[in-house]
Write a protein that holds these residues in place. Structure first.
Motif, short mmCIF file in Angstrom:
data_model
loop_
_atom_site.label_atom_id
_atom_site.label_comp_id
_atom_site.label_asym_id
_atom_site.label_seq_id
_atom_site.Cartn_x
_atom_site.Cartn_y
_atom_site.Cartn_z
N VAL A 171 57.44 53.09 93.79
CA VAL A 171 57.48 51.64 93.54
C VAL A 171 58.07 50.95 94.77
N ALA A 172 57.52 49.80 95.12
CA ALA A 172 58.10 48.98 96.20
C ALA A 172 58.54 47.66 95.58
N ILE A 173 59.80 47.31 95.81
CA ILE A 173 60.30 46.00 95.37
C ILE A 173 60.48 45.13 96.61
N PHE A 174 59.80 44.00 96.62
CA PHE A 174 59.96 43.03 97.71
C PHE A 174 60.59 41.75 97.13
N MET A 175 61.54 41.19 97.86
CA MET A 175 62.12 39.89 97.48
C MET A 175 61.83 38.91 98.60
N GLY A 176 61.61 37.64 98.24
CA GLY A 176 61.32 36.63 99.26
C GLY A 176 62.50 36.29 100.14
N SER A 177 63.71 36.51 99.60
CA SER A 177 64.93 36.17 100.35
C SER A 177 66.07 37.04 99.85
N ILE A 178 67.04 37.26 100.71
CA ILE A 178 68.23 38.00 100.27
C ILE A 178 68.97 37.19 99.20
N SER A 179 68.74 35.88 99.18
CA SER A 179 69.40 35.06 98.16
C SER A 179 68.87 35.37 96.75
N SER B 33 59.11 37.71 103.29
CA SER B 33 58.68 36.42 102.76
C SER B 33 57.19 36.18 103.04
N ALA B 34 56.50 35.64 102.03
CA ALA B 34 55.08 35.31 102.21
C ALA B 34 54.91 34.23 103.28
N HIS B 35 55.92 33.37 103.39
CA HIS B 35 55.79 32.23 104.30
C HIS B 35 56.50 32.45 105.63
N ARG B 36 57.74 33.00 105.55
CA ARG B 36 58.52 33.14 106.78
C ARG B 36 58.10 34.37 107.59
N THR B 37 57.67 35.41 106.90
CA THR B 37 57.28 36.64 107.62
C THR B 37 55.96 37.20 107.04
N PRO B 38 54.88 36.42 107.13
CA PRO B 38 53.63 36.90 106.53
C PRO B 38 53.12 38.20 107.14
N GLU B 39 53.33 38.38 108.46
CA GLU B 39 52.85 39.62 109.11
C GLU B 39 53.64 40.82 108.61
N ARG B 40 54.96 40.64 108.47
CA ARG B 40 55.79 41.74 107.96
C ARG B 40 55.35 42.11 106.54
N LEU C 261 54.06 45.76 105.52
CA LEU C 261 54.77 46.55 104.52
C LEU C 261 53.83 47.06 103.44
N VAL C 262 52.90 46.21 103.02
CA VAL C 262 51.95 46.65 101.98
C VAL C 262 51.16 47.85 102.49
N GLU C 263 50.68 47.75 103.72
CA GLU C 263 49.92 48.87 104.31
C GLU C 263 50.76 50.14 104.37
N LYS D 199 46.34 41.93 99.32
CA LYS D 199 46.22 43.04 100.26
C LYS D 199 46.08 44.40 99.61
N THR D 200 46.16 44.47 98.28
CA THR D 200 46.13 45.79 97.64
C THR D 200 45.39 45.71 96.30
#
Ligand code: RP5
Length: 163
Positions: free
Chosen positions: A4-12, A37-44, A48-50, A77-78
């Motif tokens: 499982v991968a958990i992604f959060m948009g912000s550390i907040s 972040s989808a907006h601040r780091t779309p490339e990251r 990460l999904v890949e 992306k998946t």
């Protein structure tokens, strides 16, 4: 291998999302937990999904607040299941994130759970149920957990009746 991968948009978002990780720990499910972040780091996010797919991740869990597009960006992306946790992070009390997460166009679903900690917990349970389709040990563990939930309600009812 993390399943499982958990992604959060912000550390907040961490405090509201942490219960998701706690339940995966309780169930003995390996996971990664990071911020993107989808907006601040779309490339990251796309990278990460890949990387997660390549390393065997089977379920993505994405938590974000405000214009919460993280789960949708991952779903783009998946074809692995994506669960979305809307986070209350603005004056709109989470309704903004709920609608942004749940209203995906046909063909790109995000399995949206409740807001904040309650949703974080259910995202973990749902991810576990998906993994349990092909993991009999985990399925047995989930059945035991269900029995424990049932027993706790019965115990509460008995204790209440004694008062
Ligand atoms: C969203 O914006 C994040 O998921 C967070 O809930 C919200 C606010 O982010 P910060 O400004 O606190 O980093 O993208």
């Amino acid at each position: 291998m993390s399943r499982v991968a958990i992604f959060m948009g912000s550390i907040s978002d961490e405090e509201k999302v942490r219960p998701c990780a706690d339940i995966l720990d309780e169930l003995g499910i390996d996971y990664t937990f990071t911020v993107s972040s989808a907006h601040r780091t779309p490339e990251r996010t796309a990278k990460l999904v890949e990387e997660e797919e390549a390393s065997g991740c089977q379920v993505f869990i994405c938590a974000a607040g405000m214009a919460a597009h993280l789960a949708g960006a991952v779903a783009a992306k998946t074809i692995r299941p994506v669960l979305g946790i809307p986070v209350s992070a603005s004056a709109l009390g989470g309704m903004d994130a709920l609608l942004a997460t749940v209203q995906m166009p046909p063909g790109f679903p995000v399995g949206t759970v409740a807001l904040d900690k309650a949703g974080a917990r259910n995202a973990a349970w749902m991810a576990a149920q998906i993994l349990a389709l092909t993991d009999e040990d985990l399925a047995a563990k989930l059945r035991d957990k269900r029995d424990a939930f049932k027993a706790s309600v019965e115990r509460a009812a008995e204790e209440l009746a004694k008062r």
